[in-house]
Motif scaffolding. Structure first.
Motif, PDB file in Angstrom:
ATOM      1  N   ARG A  31      37.902   4.614 143.505  1.00 36.54           N
ATOM      2  CA  ARG A  31      37.706   5.555 145.046  1.00 36.54           C
ATOM      3  C   ARG A  31      36.409   5.948 145.193  1.00 36.54           C
ATOM      4  O   ARG A  31      35.751   6.834 145.818  1.00 36.54           O
ATOM      5  N   TYR A  32      35.676   6.713 143.403  1.00 36.68           N
ATOM      6  CA  TYR A  32      34.829   7.528 143.712  1.00 36.68           C
ATOM      7  C   TYR A  32      33.847   6.699 142.129  1.00 36.68           C
ATOM      8  O   TYR A  32      32.768   7.461 142.095  1.00 36.68           O
ATOM      9  N   LYS A  33      33.887   5.654 142.605  1.00 37.14           N
ATOM     10  CA  LYS A  33      33.066   4.660 141.480  1.00 37.14           C
ATOM     11  C   LYS A  33      31.028   4.266 142.181  1.00 37.14           C
ATOM     12  O   LYS A  33      30.343   5.020 140.914  1.00 37.14           O
ATOM     13  N   THR A  34      31.398   4.620 143.174  1.00 35.71           N
ATOM     14  CA  THR A  34      29.757   5.502 143.789  1.00 35.71           C
ATOM     15  C   THR A  34      28.883   6.688 143.483  1.00 35.71           C
ATOM     16  O   THR A  34      27.871   6.584 142.261  1.00 35.71           O
ATOM     17  N   ILE A  35      29.986   7.456 143.486  1.00 39.19           N
ATOM     18  CA  ILE A  35      29.429   8.985 143.316  1.00 39.19           C
ATOM     19  C   ILE A  35      29.340   8.867 141.311  1.00 39.19           C
ATOM     20  O   ILE A  35      28.275   9.313 141.148  1.00 39.19           O
ATOM     21  N   LEU A  40      25.676   8.939 136.685  1.00 39.99           N
ATOM     22  CA  LEU A  40      25.404   8.259 135.284  1.00 39.99           C
ATOM     23  C   LEU A  40      24.520   8.132 135.168  1.00 39.99           C
ATOM     24  O   LEU A  40      23.783   7.957 134.496  1.00 39.99           O
ATOM     25  N   PHE A  41      23.912   7.651 136.446  1.00 40.80           N
ATOM     26  CA  PHE A  41      22.291   6.599 136.712  1.00 40.80           C
ATOM     27  C   PHE A  41      21.334   8.222 136.394  1.00 40.80           C
ATOM     28  O   PHE A  41      20.199   8.071 136.166  1.00 40.80           O
ATOM     29  N   GLY A  42      21.960   8.755 137.719  1.00 43.00           N
ATOM     30  CA  GLY A  42      21.013  10.194 136.909  1.00 43.00           C
ATOM     31  C   GLY A  42      20.859  10.781 135.620  1.00 43.00           C
ATOM     32  O   GLY A  42      19.404  11.196 134.970  1.00 43.00           O
ATOM     33  N   LEU A  43      21.848  10.635 134.567  1.00 44.17           N
ATOM     34  CA  LEU A  43      21.654  11.165 133.313  1.00 44.17           C
ATOM     35  C   LEU A  43      21.202  10.358 132.625  1.00 44.17           C
ATOM     36  O   LEU A  43      20.518  10.446 131.729  1.00 44.17           O
ATOM     37  N   LEU A  45      18.540   8.740 133.815  1.00 38.09           N
ATOM     38  CA  LEU A  45      16.909   9.313 133.784  1.00 38.09           C
ATOM     39  C   LEU A  45      16.674  10.121 133.379  1.00 38.09           C
ATOM     40  O   LEU A  45      15.522  10.830 133.595  1.00 38.09           O
ATOM     41  N   ALA A  46      17.970  11.139 133.430  1.00 44.14           N
ATOM     42  CA  ALA A  46      17.387  12.890 132.841  1.00 44.14           C
ATOM     43  C   ALA A  46      16.769  12.363 130.934  1.00 44.14           C
ATOM     44  O   ALA A  46      15.945  12.862 130.889  1.00 44.14           O
ATOM     45  N   TRP A  47      17.594  11.496 130.367  1.00 45.95           N
ATOM     46  CA  TRP A  47      17.347  11.347 129.175  1.00 45.95           C
ATOM     47  C   TRP A  47      15.721  11.064 129.495  1.00 45.95           C
ATOM     48  O   TRP A  47      15.368  10.796 128.292  1.00 45.95           O
ATOM     49  N   GLY A  48      16.198   9.576 129.696  1.00 44.91           N
ATOM     50  CA  GLY A  48      14.684   8.862 130.335  1.00 44.91           C
ATOM     51  C   GLY A  48      13.400   9.739 130.470  1.00 44.91           C
ATOM     52  O   GLY A  48      12.713   9.431 129.294  1.00 44.91           O
ATOM     53  N   GLY A  49      13.773  10.324 130.926  1.00 41.86           N
ATOM     54  CA  GLY A  49      12.741  11.529 131.096  1.00 41.86           C
ATOM     55  C   GLY A  49      12.294  12.161 129.941  1.00 41.86           C
ATOM     56  O   GLY A  49      10.528  13.059 129.449  1.00 41.86           O
TER      57      GLY A  49
END
Length: 228
Positions: A31-35, A40-43, A45-49
């Protein structure tokens, strides 16, 4: 013999708790896989940044340290150029620094070189710039304030020098103040205020009773007091 536990029919009809929980979790994920994927993608990106910025900061720090080392080399060269040329070279290197601790240290080195070459107005301006950008209570701040006091004293502006030495003494911190007191006494003496000069020296006798330079204080007192 131990009595065996008999399963009732209603117990057999109950769903397995582990399976039920697993199914609920899978339904939740679906139900919430998109969110969840977005988070996870945001995290990621933040770690990579963070890693990128850390790498950039280390590279920048190394560049600033390299510039500072170049300034030290210029000052320590055995065949030194003229004072004007040396100060010009240091100024050029100083302009390449980015804001930060290395720039403050470079500013102190530039100001000290100007002072040693009797460019007192320039050293006063450079020390003041460092003071204005250094966090109060830090070593760079203290050294800049001391440089300002010595620059005023060298310019024979003893009124300003006295005010600056007092400012250093009154500020909080655990910095060594022996030579600050000595400078204050010296400026009082140059201002022909022997009384205050003596008071400072006597205060030093109590405050710095075990200091290696105390003999200098005692000799100055004897000179001011004159023959017994």
């Amino acid at each position: 013999m131990a009595q065996e536990t008999k399963l009732k029919r209603k117990d057999l009809k109950k769903p397995d708790q582990f399976l039920a929980t697993s199914n609920e979790f899978l339904i939740f994920l679906d139900r919430y896989k998109t969110i969840l994927l977005s988070v996870l993608f945001g995290l990621f990106l933040a770690w990579g940044g963070f890693l990128f910025l850390s790498s950039q900061q280390k590279t920048e720090d190394l560049e600033m340290e390299s510039l500072y080392f170049q300034m030290i080399q210029k000052v320590n060269e055995s065949k030194s150029p003229s004072a004007d040329e040396l100060i010009s070279q240091l100024n050029s290197l100083f302009q390449e620094f980015k804001d930060g601790n290395q720039k403050l240290r470079a500013g102190l080195l530039l100001a000290d070189t100007q002072y040693r070459n009797q460019r007192y107005d320039d050293s006063l301006a450079s020390f003041t710039t460092v003071q204005d950008h250094a966090p109060p209570g830090t070593l760079n701040y203290f050294l800049a304030q001391s440089g300002i006091a010595h620059s005023y004293e060298a310019k024979k502006d003893f009124t300003q020098a006295i005010a600056q030495y007092k400012k250093i003494i009154d500020q909080p911190g655990d910095f060594p103040l022996f030579y600050t007191y000595l400078g204050l006494s010296r400026c009082y003496e140059f201002s022909r205020d022997s009384k205050n000069s003596e008071l400072i020296l006597r205060e030093m006798q109590n405050k710095f009773s075990k200091h290696a330079g105390l003999d200098q204080v005692n000799l100055s007192l004897k000179r001011l007091e004159g023959p017994a």
